[in-house]
Motif scaffolding. Structure first.
Motif, PDB file in Angstrom:
ATOM      1  N   HIS A   1       0.808  -1.212   0.000  1.00 16.64           N
ATOM      2  CA  HIS A   1       0.000   0.000   0.000  1.00 16.64           C
ATOM      3  C   HIS A   1       0.849   1.273   0.000  1.00 16.64           C
ATOM      4  O   HIS A   1       0.386   2.338   0.418  1.00 16.64           O
ATOM      5  CB  HIS A   1      -0.965  -0.006   1.178  1.00 16.64           C
ATOM      6  CG  HIS A   1      -2.019  -1.065   1.044  1.00 16.64           C
ATOM      7  ND1 HIS A   1      -3.047  -0.967   0.143  1.00 16.64           N
ATOM      8  CD2 HIS A   1      -2.159  -2.249   1.654  1.00 16.64           C
ATOM      9  CE1 HIS A   1      -3.797  -2.045   0.231  1.00 16.64           C
ATOM     10  NE2 HIS A   1      -3.270  -2.845   1.138  1.00 16.64           N
ATOM     11  N   GLY A   2       2.071   1.165  -0.474  1.00 13.81           N
ATOM     12  CA  GLY A   2       2.887   2.347  -0.722  1.00 13.81           C
ATOM     13  C   GLY A   2       3.735   2.832   0.424  1.00 13.81           C
ATOM     14  O   GLY A   2       4.395   3.864   0.306  1.00 13.81           O
ATOM     15  N   PHE A   3       3.748   2.140   1.559  1.00 11.09           N
ATOM     16  CA  PHE A   3       4.582   2.562   2.674  1.00 11.09           C
ATOM     17  C   PHE A   3       5.992   2.022   2.467  1.00 11.09           C
ATOM     18  O   PHE A   3       6.191   0.926   1.961  1.00 11.09           O
ATOM     19  CB  PHE A   3       4.020   2.042   3.999  1.00 11.09           C
ATOM     20  CG  PHE A   3       2.813   2.791   4.476  1.00 11.09           C
ATOM     21  CD1 PHE A   3       2.932   3.859   5.337  1.00 11.09           C
ATOM     22  CD2 PHE A   3       1.554   2.434   4.045  1.00 11.09           C
ATOM     23  CE1 PHE A   3       1.818   4.559   5.777  1.00 11.09           C
ATOM     24  CE2 PHE A   3       0.431   3.116   4.464  1.00 11.09           C
ATOM     25  CZ  PHE A   3       0.566   4.178   5.331  1.00 11.09           C
ATOM     26  N   LYS A   4       6.968   2.817   2.884  1.00  6.77           N
ATOM     27  CA  LYS A   4       8.371   2.413   2.793  1.00  6.77           C
ATOM     28  C   LYS A   4       9.008   2.625   4.160  1.00  6.77           C
ATOM     29  O   LYS A   4       8.632   3.530   4.903  1.00  6.77           O
ATOM     30  CB  LYS A   4       9.111   3.242   1.750  1.00  6.77           C
ATOM     31  CG  LYS A   4       8.603   3.023   0.342  1.00  6.77           C
ATOM     32  CD  LYS A   4       9.460   3.776  -0.648  1.00  6.77           C
ATOM     33  CE  LYS A   4       8.887   3.777  -2.017  1.00  6.77           C
ATOM     34  NZ  LYS A   4       8.822   2.642  -2.764  1.00  6.77           N
ATOM     35  N   TRP A   5       9.983   1.805   4.471  1.00  9.98           N
ATOM     36  CA  TRP A   5      10.709   1.936   5.734  1.00  9.98           C
ATOM     37  C   TRP A   5      11.690   3.082   5.626  1.00  9.98           C
ATOM     38  O   TRP A   5      12.451   3.191   4.676  1.00  9.98           O
ATOM     39  CB  TRP A   5      11.434   0.645   6.066  1.00  9.98           C
ATOM     40  CG  TRP A   5      12.321   0.763   7.268  1.00  9.98           C
ATOM     41  CD1 TRP A   5      13.678   0.717   7.285  1.00  9.98           C
ATOM     42  CD2 TRP A   5      11.912   0.963   8.624  1.00  9.98           C
ATOM     43  NE1 TRP A   5      14.139   0.874   8.568  1.00  9.98           N
ATOM     44  CE2 TRP A   5      13.071   1.026   9.414  1.00  9.98           C
ATOM     45  CE3 TRP A   5      10.667   1.104   9.249  1.00  9.98           C
ATOM     46  CZ2 TRP A   5      13.034   1.217  10.789  1.00  9.98           C
ATOM     47  CZ3 TRP A   5      10.633   1.293  10.617  1.00  9.98           C
ATOM     48  CH2 TRP A   5      11.803   1.343  11.371  1.00  9.98           C
ATOM     49  N   SER A   6      11.676   3.961   6.607  1.00  5.99           N
ATOM     50  CA  SER A   6      12.614   5.078   6.667  1.00  5.99           C
ATOM     51  C   SER A   6      13.549   4.865   7.849  1.00  5.99           C
ATOM     52  O   SER A   6      13.160   5.078   9.000  1.00  5.99           O
ATOM     53  CB  SER A   6      11.858   6.402   6.842  1.00  5.99           C
ATOM     54  OG  SER A   6      12.765   7.449   7.108  1.00  5.99           O
ATOM     55  N   PRO A   7      14.791   4.439   7.581  1.00  2.64           N
ATOM     56  CA  PRO A   7      15.724   4.214   8.689  1.00  2.64           C
ATOM     57  C   PRO A   7      16.035   5.484   9.479  1.00  2.64           C
ATOM     58  O   PRO A   7      16.223   5.428  10.694  1.00  2.64           O
ATOM     59  CB  PRO A   7      16.991   3.693   8.005  1.00  2.64           C
ATOM     60  CG  PRO A   7      16.570   3.255   6.652  1.00  2.64           C
ATOM     61  CD  PRO A   7      15.372   4.066   6.299  1.00  2.64           C
ATOM     62  N   SER A   8      16.075   6.627   8.813  1.00  2.00           N
ATOM     63  CA  SER A   8      16.401   7.866   9.519  1.00  2.00           C
ATOM     64  C   SER A   8      15.289   8.287  10.474  1.00  2.00           C
ATOM     65  O   SER A   8      15.550   8.859  11.532  1.00  2.00           O
ATOM     66  CB  SER A   8      16.704   8.989   8.525  1.00  2.00           C
ATOM     67  OG  SER A   8      15.572   9.236   7.718  1.00  2.00           O
ATOM     68  N   ASN A   9      14.037   7.997  10.121  1.00  2.00           N
ATOM     69  CA  ASN A   9      12.906   8.339  10.991  1.00  2.00           C
ATOM     70  C   ASN A   9      12.460   7.166  11.851  1.00  2.00           C
ATOM     71  O   ASN A   9      11.630   7.332  12.738  1.00  2.00           O
ATOM     72  CB  ASN A   9      11.715   8.814  10.158  1.00  2.00           C
ATOM     73  CG  ASN A   9      11.997  10.110   9.462  1.00  2.00           C
ATOM     74  OD1 ASN A   9      12.590  11.021  10.027  1.00  2.00           O
ATOM     75  ND2 ASN A   9      11.595  10.211   8.215  1.00  2.00           N
ATOM     76  N   LYS A  10      12.976   5.979  11.557  1.00  2.59           N
ATOM     77  CA  LYS A  10      12.577   4.745  12.240  1.00  2.59           C
ATOM     78  C   LYS A  10      11.058   4.570  12.193  1.00  2.59           C
ATOM     79  O   LYS A  10      10.412   4.279  13.204  1.00  2.59           O
ATOM     80  CB  LYS A  10      13.086   4.725  13.676  1.00  2.59           C
ATOM     81  CG  LYS A  10      14.591   4.931  13.792  1.00  2.59           C
ATOM     82  CD  LYS A  10      15.187   3.932  14.715  1.00  2.59           C
ATOM     83  CE  LYS A  10      16.653   4.157  14.954  1.00  2.59           C
ATOM     84  NZ  LYS A  10      17.498   4.113  13.824  1.00  2.59           N
ATOM     85  N   ALA A  11      10.512   4.758  10.980  1.00  3.06           N
ATOM     86  CA  ALA A  11       9.063   4.674  10.795  1.00  3.06           C
ATOM     87  C   ALA A  11       8.747   4.163   9.403  1.00  3.06           C
ATOM     88  O   ALA A  11       9.538   4.319   8.471  1.00  3.06           O
ATOM     89  CB  ALA A  11       8.435   6.051  10.973  1.00  3.06           C
ATOM     90  N   TRP A  12       7.573   3.554   9.275  1.00  2.00           N
ATOM     91  CA  TRP A  12       7.015   3.241   7.964  1.00  2.00           C
ATOM     92  C   TRP A  12       6.273   4.486   7.535  1.00  2.00           C
ATOM     93  O   TRP A  12       5.486   5.049   8.313  1.00  2.00           O
ATOM     94  CB  TRP A  12       6.079   2.035   8.061  1.00  2.00           C
ATOM     95  CG  TRP A  12       6.822   0.765   8.236  1.00  2.00           C
ATOM     96  CD1 TRP A  12       7.167   0.168   9.413  1.00  2.00           C
ATOM     97  CD2 TRP A  12       7.335  -0.058   7.198  1.00  2.00           C
ATOM     98  NE1 TRP A  12       7.873  -0.979   9.166  1.00  2.00           N
ATOM     99  CE2 TRP A  12       7.988  -1.153   7.812  1.00  2.00           C
ATOM    100  CE3 TRP A  12       7.316   0.012   5.807  1.00  2.00           C
ATOM    101  CZ2 TRP A  12       8.602  -2.161   7.091  1.00  2.00           C
ATOM    102  CZ3 TRP A  12       7.923  -1.001   5.084  1.00  2.00           C
ATOM    103  CH2 TRP A  12       8.562  -2.065   5.721  1.00  2.00           C
ATOM    104  N   GLN A  13       6.508   4.943   6.310  1.00  2.00           N
ATOM    105  CA  GLN A  13       5.904   6.198   5.895  1.00  2.00           C
ATOM    106  C   GLN A  13       5.584   6.207   4.418  1.00  2.00           C
ATOM    107  O   GLN A  13       6.106   5.419   3.645  1.00  2.00           O
ATOM    108  CB  GLN A  13       6.815   7.370   6.240  1.00  2.00           C
ATOM    109  CG  GLN A  13       8.117   7.402   5.478  1.00  2.00           C
ATOM    110  CD  GLN A  13       8.998   8.567   5.887  1.00  2.00           C
ATOM    111  OE1 GLN A  13       8.825   9.169   6.941  1.00  2.00           O
ATOM    112  NE2 GLN A  13       9.959   8.883   5.053  1.00  2.00           N
ATOM    113  N   ARG A  14       4.693   7.137   4.057  1.00  2.00           N
ATOM    114  CA  ARG A  14       4.410   7.426   2.660  1.00  2.00           C
ATOM    115  C   ARG A  14       3.978   8.879   2.593  1.00  2.00           C
ATOM    116  O   ARG A  14       3.702   9.508   3.610  1.00  2.00           O
ATOM    117  CB  ARG A  14       3.368   6.485   2.066  1.00  2.00           C
ATOM    118  CG  ARG A  14       1.948   6.693   2.531  1.00  2.00           C
ATOM    119  CD  ARG A  14       0.982   5.723   1.911  1.00  2.00           C
ATOM    120  NE  ARG A  14       0.439   6.244   0.665  1.00  2.00           N
ATOM    121  CZ  ARG A  14      -0.486   5.642  -0.049  1.00  2.00           C
ATOM    122  NH1 ARG A  14      -0.975   4.487   0.343  1.00  2.00           N
ATOM    123  NH2 ARG A  14      -0.941   6.171  -1.159  1.00  2.00           N
TER     124      ARG A  14
END
Length: 102
Positions: free
Chosen positions: A67-80
């Motif tokens: 559903h378009g979410f990607k892991w962001s290591p810098s934010n430590k979050a799944w985001q889109r």
């Protein structure tokens, strides 16, 4: 005259887009915690971010990716990107899952 009309339309469309983004960034961040998952509508970064306590289950990761979410290591979050479609996708697919699993 066609080129001038096309250029004028492009300028008006760009001005409308800038106005929309400015209005979106003026809204405050919205944060909700659902069964240990922090959901942040980050208007400064224009991202819908999901913060899990640990690593989510494999089926949750698969659903996030689909559903378009990607892991962001810098934010430590799944985001889109924060769009109406992102919010609708979250409300339709992930809200029931989060309420049922955690």
């Amino acid at each position: 005259s066609f080129n001038i009309q096309y250029a004028n339309k492009a300028v008006k469309d760009l001005e409308a887009k800038i106005a929309t983004l400015t209005a979106a960034k003026a809204k405050p961040n919205t944060e909700t915690i659902i069964n240990g998952v922090r959901v942040l509508e980050n208007t400064e970064a224009m991202r819908l971010q999901l913060f899990f306590d640990g690593k989510p289950a494999a089926n949750i990761i698969s659903a996030l990716k689909s559903h378009g979410f990607k892991w962001s290591p810098s934010n430590k979050a799944w985001q889109r990107q924060l769009t109406n479609n992102a919010i609708q996708s979250f409300n339709h697919y992930f809200l029931p899952v989060l309420k049922g699993i955690y």
